[in-house]
Design a protein around this motif. Structure first.
Motif, short mmCIF file in Angstrom:
data_model
loop_
_atom_site.label_atom_id
_atom_site.label_comp_id
_atom_site.label_asym_id
_atom_site.label_seq_id
_atom_site.Cartn_x
_atom_site.Cartn_y
_atom_site.Cartn_z
N VAL A 29 0.88 -1.16 0.00
CA VAL A 29 0.00 0.00 0.00
C VAL A 29 0.92 1.22 0.00
N VAL A 30 0.58 2.23 -0.80
CA VAL A 30 1.37 3.45 -0.85
C VAL A 30 0.46 4.64 -0.57
N TYR A 31 0.85 5.46 0.39
CA TYR A 31 0.16 6.72 0.68
C TYR A 31 1.03 7.84 0.13
N VAL A 32 0.40 8.82 -0.52
CA VAL A 32 1.14 9.90 -1.18
C VAL A 32 0.64 11.25 -0.70
N MET A 33 1.57 12.17 -0.43
CA MET A 33 1.22 13.54 -0.08
C MET A 33 2.10 14.48 -0.90
N ASP A 34 1.47 15.37 -1.66
CA ASP A 34 2.22 16.35 -2.46
C ASP A 34 2.85 17.39 -1.56
N LYS A 35 4.10 17.73 -1.85
CA LYS A 35 4.81 18.79 -1.13
C LYS A 35 5.65 19.56 -2.15
N PRO A 36 5.02 20.50 -2.85
CA PRO A 36 5.72 21.20 -3.95
C PRO A 36 6.97 21.98 -3.54
N GLU A 37 7.06 22.41 -2.27
CA GLU A 37 8.21 23.20 -1.84
C GLU A 37 9.44 22.36 -1.52
N GLN A 38 9.30 21.05 -1.60
CA GLN A 38 10.35 20.13 -1.21
C GLN A 38 11.37 19.89 -2.33
N PRO A 39 12.69 19.87 -2.03
CA PRO A 39 13.69 19.66 -3.08
C PRO A 39 13.76 18.23 -3.60
N HIS A 40 13.39 17.23 -2.77
CA HIS A 40 13.41 15.83 -3.20
C HIS A 40 12.38 15.04 -2.42
N PHE A 41 12.03 13.87 -2.94
CA PHE A 41 11.03 13.04 -2.28
C PHE A 41 11.55 12.52 -0.94
N ARG A 42 10.60 12.16 -0.07
CA ARG A 42 10.93 11.48 1.18
C ARG A 42 10.04 10.25 1.28
N VAL A 43 10.58 9.19 1.86
CA VAL A 43 9.84 7.93 1.92
C VAL A 43 9.88 7.37 3.34
N GLY A 44 8.74 6.82 3.74
CA GLY A 44 8.66 6.09 5.00
C GLY A 44 8.29 4.65 4.68
N ILE A 45 8.89 3.72 5.39
CA ILE A 45 8.62 2.30 5.14
C ILE A 45 8.08 1.68 6.41
N SER A 46 6.97 0.98 6.28
CA SER A 46 6.35 0.32 7.43
C SER A 46 6.14 -1.16 7.11
N VAL A 47 6.70 -2.00 7.97
CA VAL A 47 6.55 -3.44 7.82
C VAL A 47 6.06 -3.98 9.16
N GLY A 48 4.82 -4.45 9.20
CA GLY A 48 4.20 -4.88 10.44
C GLY A 48 4.64 -6.26 10.90
N LYS A 49 4.22 -6.61 12.11
CA LYS A 49 4.61 -7.88 12.72
C LYS A 49 3.99 -9.09 12.02
N LYS A 50 2.97 -8.87 11.21
CA LYS A 50 2.36 -9.99 10.48
C LYS A 50 3.30 -10.53 9.41
N ILE A 51 4.31 -9.74 9.04
CA ILE A 51 5.31 -10.17 8.06
C ILE A 51 6.16 -11.30 8.63
N GLY A 52 6.47 -11.22 9.92
CA GLY A 52 7.31 -12.24 10.54
C GLY A 52 8.12 -11.66 11.68
N ASN A 53 9.19 -12.36 12.04
CA ASN A 53 10.05 -11.88 13.13
C ASN A 53 10.90 -10.69 12.65
#
Length: 119
Positions: A29-53
């Motif tokens: 799933v990808v959530y996107v928020m526009d930020k026109p004043e920003q010089p480059h993209f930023r990314v957050g990664i979330s991996v829940g406990k259902k994935i495994g240990n």
């Protein structure tokens, strides 16, 4: 990926979630928020406990980060986005992770269009 390209704080994650601008496939799933004043993209990664240990979650995060790094020149620079791994993303081979992320990024419109490159 450098720290300036990462979303780490809970408040920043929540701002992106609150936009409710999400795109998904069976693996991510990808959530996107526009930020026109920003010089480059930023990314957050979330991996829940259902994935495994912890080992499996970190393994999945490394694969996501590497895929994003390979897509870096193609991605729009004026956005913050979150990548959330679904349980089906557990243990995917690298080429499958990259293929699934490419699909969801196209849905989200995160790739720079050809017209923008020519201008």
């Amino acid at each position: 990926m450098r720290k300036s390209y990462r979303i780490k704080k809970e408040l920043e994650f929540q701002k992106v979630f609150e936009t409710r601008n999400s795109f998904a496939n069976k693996k991510f799933v990808v959530y996107v928020m526009d930020k026109p004043e920003q010089p480059h993209f930023r990314v957050g990664i979330s991996v829940g406990k259902k994935i495994g240990n912890a080992v499996m979650r970190n393994y999945t995060k490394r694969r996501i980060r590497q895929s994003i790094l390979e897509f870096k020149p193609l991605l729009r620079q004026d956005v913050d986005f979150l990548v959330i791994a679904r349980p089906q993303a557990s243990g995917l081979p690298m080429n499958e992770v990259k293929q699934q992320l490419e699909h969801v990024f196209k849905l989200a419109g995160l790739f720079v269009s050809k017209q923008s490159e020519e201008e």
